[in-house]
Design a protein around this motif. Structure first.
Motif, PDB file in Angstrom:
ATOM      1  N   SER A 145      38.477  38.657  39.415  1.00  0.00           N
ATOM      2  CA  SER A 145      38.371  38.004  38.102  1.00  0.00           C
ATOM      3  C   SER A 145      36.949  37.494  37.847  1.00  0.00           C
ATOM      4  CB  SER A 145      39.387  36.869  38.018  1.00  0.00           C
ATOM      5  OG  SER A 145      39.250  35.989  39.113  1.00  0.00           O
ATOM      6  N   ASN A 146      36.637  37.279  36.566  1.00  0.00           N
ATOM      7  CA  ASN A 146      35.259  36.982  36.150  1.00  0.00           C
ATOM      8  C   ASN A 146      34.670  35.766  36.851  1.00  0.00           C
ATOM      9  OD1 ASN A 146      35.801  39.033  34.406  1.00  0.00           O
ATOM     10  ND2 ASN A 146      35.642  37.812  32.528  1.00  0.00           N
ATOM     11  N   HIS A 201      32.690  36.588  40.105  1.00  0.00           N
ATOM     12  CA  HIS A 201      31.561  37.535  40.146  1.00  0.00           C
ATOM     13  C   HIS A 201      30.292  36.880  40.688  1.00  0.00           C
ATOM     14  CE1 HIS A 201      33.319  40.383  36.788  1.00  0.00           C
ATOM     15  NE2 HIS A 201      34.187  40.121  37.746  1.00  0.00           N
ATOM     16  N   ARG A 229      30.226  34.944  33.574  1.00  0.00           N
ATOM     17  CA  ARG A 229      31.031  34.381  32.480  1.00  0.00           C
ATOM     18  C   ARG A 229      30.133  33.965  31.329  1.00  0.00           C
ATOM     19  NH1 ARG A 229      34.521  30.112  35.842  1.00  0.00           N
ATOM     20  NH2 ARG A 229      32.489  30.067  36.844  1.00  0.00           N
ATOM     21  N   ARG A 242      42.854  36.898  32.074  1.00  0.00           N
ATOM     22  CA  ARG A 242      41.980  37.132  30.909  1.00  0.00           C
ATOM     23  C   ARG A 242      42.281  36.149  29.763  1.00  0.00           C
ATOM     24  NH1 ARG A 242      42.362  41.902  33.408  1.00  0.00           N
ATOM     25  NH2 ARG A 242      40.481  43.173  33.616  1.00  0.00           N
ATOM     26  N   ASP A 266      35.403  40.261  27.073  1.00  0.00           N
ATOM     27  CA  ASP A 266      36.252  41.312  27.625  1.00  0.00           C
ATOM     28  C   ASP A 266      36.072  42.637  26.885  1.00  0.00           C
ATOM     29  OD1 ASP A 266      38.228  42.590  29.108  1.00  0.00           O
ATOM     30  OD2 ASP A 266      39.842  41.907  27.806  1.00  0.00           O
TER      31      ASP A 266
END
Lengths: 379, 379, 379, 379
Positions: free
Chosen positions: B81-82, B85, B107, B179, B192
């Protein structure tokens, strides 16, 4: 400007499209004649009067023989049911009238041959309303073929799909339903829908020499509105054909009123060595065109919106991107006919051109019975 | 052949597309490395083991820090998930690993800047999975633009339309739904979906200098699966943008998850003085191409089926007319990445390329709040 | 998990699609067997080795007889040219192997009958790779038909149009061109392309009882690569068919390699009393569906993007809106075959199912010669 | 039947569409008045006479003031350039005439406000020719919205794309080109094309409260045909807008004459919670309709061919499947207007309705200058 006095027979669907053409052609085209709506002829006097009032016909007749004899009528336009074409056309020709006739010309080639003989021996101008020859997109396609852009032709395929007779409850015959009565119509979809496909094919791709075919009547009995009785259905509900053209290409043709979901989907496609093209009536202002000469990486079917000023007929209408409708094909044919008349020439399809379509439909119906390939007669 | 040992973080939708790329790229492309699926890392050990067994990962980790420290791993691929990262990428870079990261990079641009700094100071190869740059049809479009066929560009427009979050009952957060949680995702559709539109736009049409935007959250509160409580929704459900490119063209962009009837409809169009082109994800193997240089009468949008051997990537697949799917874009990117790695070069989009997209999304979100045009930062 | 050892014959186009299926099916489907790529067999040893190395086959054979005799091979998969199907399949069946065979089953029904007898008397599982039965959209169409949604069927029409053999310069025969050599292929487009149309038709719409047909060879002589001489072309370049189904519906079929602009355009349409549906291979993830039961005012062809989780096979792939490709049909068939094998059942099309297609193609070729309707044999 | 005497100002593109409507409406609709083409007014007497002769206007005026004063004229129809609307409409209203006016109503909202005041204080019937409200497919869409089938609306987007002014050589101003002269037209694409998008949007989706916009003039100087000098171009070549509707939905709008490949591509789409719909002018007889209430497996965009007897206006034309054209929208509006007149009511859009569109275009042009969101005034 000289006037041209028109006597129309029939006030149905085709009576309306023709009348509209008589009205609108002078507004959009330069014509050598001013059409005058002189008389409307139909058996039902009340309806005939109402139709005449709406469209501006000056008078009404209830017997076509009376119409044909009128001195003040120059053109007899036949928009009545198929069983009337033969007698009216021949009488009109004998009376020296210009004759315009709805398609198919005859209920069969024998009728059509006599009609051709009549107009030719009388030397009167004549045409048959195979209106799809005047769709701008179809004319563009004809131009591309005539310019040799497609090269040697390998395939021609056409279909005319409808779905309006699927219900068992639909009667055969009666007001607006004569197309279901074989005695009046001559045949079913073969003469009604497939004839359009064949006329365009002969025009675009030349003569058809041989055919094999199957026909089917899916609903075998229907109530007949005129007799009130349930009777065997005589027409073909569907018709499918394989054929060979004299240019060596293969043809496939199909017409039906049992293709659920299709209202009036006349489609045609022609495949040549160098290019191919497609057209369909539901989007009549477009052709799809594939030119093999385009650079490979960016080669694709071109979706041509035939609405520009350099497209056939379109300089008479609006601006690029704005479409015209179905009825404009009749306006175009009438304008072309009058312009030819002004120069002493004629336009295709003549009665003789339309006879050839009847030869093909005759061969198709014969093959459906014989189970064999049938050779197509030529005039 | 040299091997390249891969450690993947995440087993969701993107974990599957990446794993498939690792499997299939060697079957269809000539690669300088043989990828080895060394380890799969995810917090849920049972699911991680099942995923690893299915896809052939040799081992499993449940803490990405352990993965990053493994000596037998050459590449860290981030498909989680973001919110993960930033930390993983920086740690991986510091450990000298090659880093591949799902989009969006951070993000927000601040996270992304730090990630760029990390990979660049470590000197490690890196890329971000903006996979739509590897659709054959989109690559063809890029070629046409680079060859100057479109001429001066006037307009660029792109949309990404979905409809999967319309139901009020959908929770925010939880398995497969991160999300919808702004803390994890960073933003809603802007990061997204719109990010895809922007990445392609920057690649095809150059930099965007200024934007004005509106965003909307249609459903204001949703139950949060992790907390069990109904909470305000923090993400943007829809985002619409006007922008100006440095080449003088105008851009319009829109993304939403509230466009009923559209599943994953990413569409883009570019209008130039000499030609225009369109593409959409629902028919990803086609572009529509209009070349004003074509002869007027037969000019039309060409529907190019990008499946021929002279189309990008397509010599590796089947025969003309046979399409490939969505997942092939990842295979292509991975193959390109390995081939570049073999020659000591890299491919776009790098982390730095992807940072620019984050600058644009930051400006969009800022404008949606300020109601003013915002200037886009450049790196 | 039990392993299933596969021996593949042929490394051409179909060898690749099958090998890909063996690789990918276990990644996306739950299978009762783990396929092992045991051996690849082809006459050219060097090429065979390269192919085996790429795809991970453990060994290479250059004589299919040796492959068939190997104890460590469970499945013989025949992806070599049509002239080899008969002998290999029969030998494999006699050796007790499971047999998978590319289509068409035999070069003619006589060969196919012997192949059916062999697998049935040996009692070995068998299938023929008519892969289009496993397109998700086509399977959805099958479901709709089986649920009775279309009602009584009136029409079935299918075409397979290509344009890759139009050039006079293309040789017949030689590497990758055996489809143009009648001795190897058995026939031209009838067995190659039309066979696909017929297989799907028989599956969706039941048996075909009678046909009439025409075939054509547009280019009469070509250089033969193997002999170096210009020789008469024995294959049919185009084939068109009228047929009658046992359910009373009419069928029209056409295949050609001379339809300029079409790469691999397999299209089919079925018209029923209550609904109609269309599919085409160039957009294989869609069906067009018209339901007459919809309210009249908002009735229209539904463009169904068959990519949702409740569509056939699609729960195994990505998310709604994201398409799969051509090769997935082989993955699906292989997965279905293994799953059936695990429960001791089999899948269609079996050799016996495929024999029926050969009966229809035999009747078509016979009719093209006789000029008459031919009755289709049934097994 | 009562007659209604019409005086038309202007013989350009719109003069033709209006004249055609006067001719054809009585042929296809039951009307309480018989329209009489009393006078045609235009400054160029020769051209005016030719136009009048073609279309059957009984007389010609060269000064609109004279036309307005004529006792034998009941209706003043304004089809001349935008700069003339204001004065003619106000004078006509003061003279007690019914007033029909081409769109946009004024060159700006101030002009339009005065025109509204004039017709309302005079109490004369009035309408503005926003003809796309009378496309059968658009009316069907309106019906579906009014019936609540779409549910809560999330998005409305519309574009009007053309490409006819891309050439640098095109002059501004002069015969047929007044749309490029800002003094005559008032604005560029915003008042010409975007106004259509906005009018339909207000009608279908309610009021727009706020907008932000950008405009661009790609070619900064053009030769002016009237002055002969190269002058700065004052119009906007392109216009893009974000807006908010009072129902909470988001709007995006764009118009341009620099979208190569698009002739007159007005497209609109509306996304609701339960259904979505799309329409475009290049295929004006269709809507695409997606109903989320359809069963999931067979859900898809319905391609509705709006040509059936139960579709708006279509019972007056031909048979299902046969399309009508662009000009029919004017026929419909005129027929509706006369029918309303017969019952003492009026039709939308009135001058007041059209004023609201001018408020939106004013706000758009203001925002393009200010760089800020602008609130839309309401009348």
């Amino acid at each position: 400007m000289k006037t041209l006095n028109i006597g129309l027979v029939g006030y149905g669907f085709m009576g309306r499209t023709h009348s509209n053409a008589f009205h609108d052609a002078p507004l959009f085209f330069d014509l050598p004649y001013r059409p005058v709506l002189k008389a409307l002829c139909a058996r039902n006097a009340d309806r005939a009067k109402a139709f005449a009032a709406n469209w501006g016909y000056e008078s009404v007749e209830t017997d076509w023989r009376a119409l044909v004899e009128r001195k003040d009528v120059d053109v007899i336009d036949i928009a009545s049911s198929n069983d009337t074409h033969h007698d009216i056309a021949i009488a009109a020709a004998k009376a020296g009238k210009i004759v315009m006739c709805e398609k198919p010309l005859g209920r069969n080639a024998k009728e059509a041959e006599e009609m051709v003989a009549a107009v030719e021996s009388a030397g009167v101008a004549n045409t048959v309303w195979y209106n799809y020859r005047r769709v701008p997109a179809v004319v563009l396609l004809k131009q591309l073929i005539d310019e040799g852009r497609l090269g040697r032709i390998f395939h021609y395929r056409a279909k005319f799909l409808q779905d309006w007779t699927i219900s068992q409850d639909l009667p055969q015959g009666g007001e607006g339903l004569w197309r279901l009565d074989v005695n009046i119509a001559g045949s079913g979809v073969t003469g009604d829908l497939l004839a359009h496909c064949l006329d365009t094919a002969l025009w675009l791709n030349g003569s058809i020499t041989d055919v094999t075919a199957m026909t089917e009547t899916f609903i075998k009995e229907r109530k007949h509105n005129l007799t009130g009785k349930v009777e065997p259905v005589g027409i073909d509900d569907a018709s499918a054909v394989l054929g060979r053209f004299s240019n060596g290409s293969l043809g496939t043709f199909e017409a039906t009123r049992y293709a659920r979901g299709h209202k009036a989907l006349y489609t045609l496609e022609i495949n040549g060595e160098r290019a191919s093209a497609m057209w369909d009536l539901h989007d009549l202002h477009r052709i799809q065109y594939f030119d093999h000469g385009d650079e490979g990486r960016v080669r694709g079917w071109r979706n041509i919106h035939v609405t520009d000023g350099d497209h056939p007929y379109m300089d008479r209408w609006w601006v690029p991107g704005l479409q015209i409708g179905y009825e404009h094909t009749f306006i175009h044919q009438f304008a072309d006919f009058l312009q030819a008349l002004g120069t002493g020439t004629t336009i295709s399809p003549t009665f003789r051109d339309a006879l050839q379509t009847d030869y093909v439909t005759d061969a198709i119906l014969a093959s459906a019975k014989s189970g064999r390939w049938e050779h197509v007669k030529t005039s």
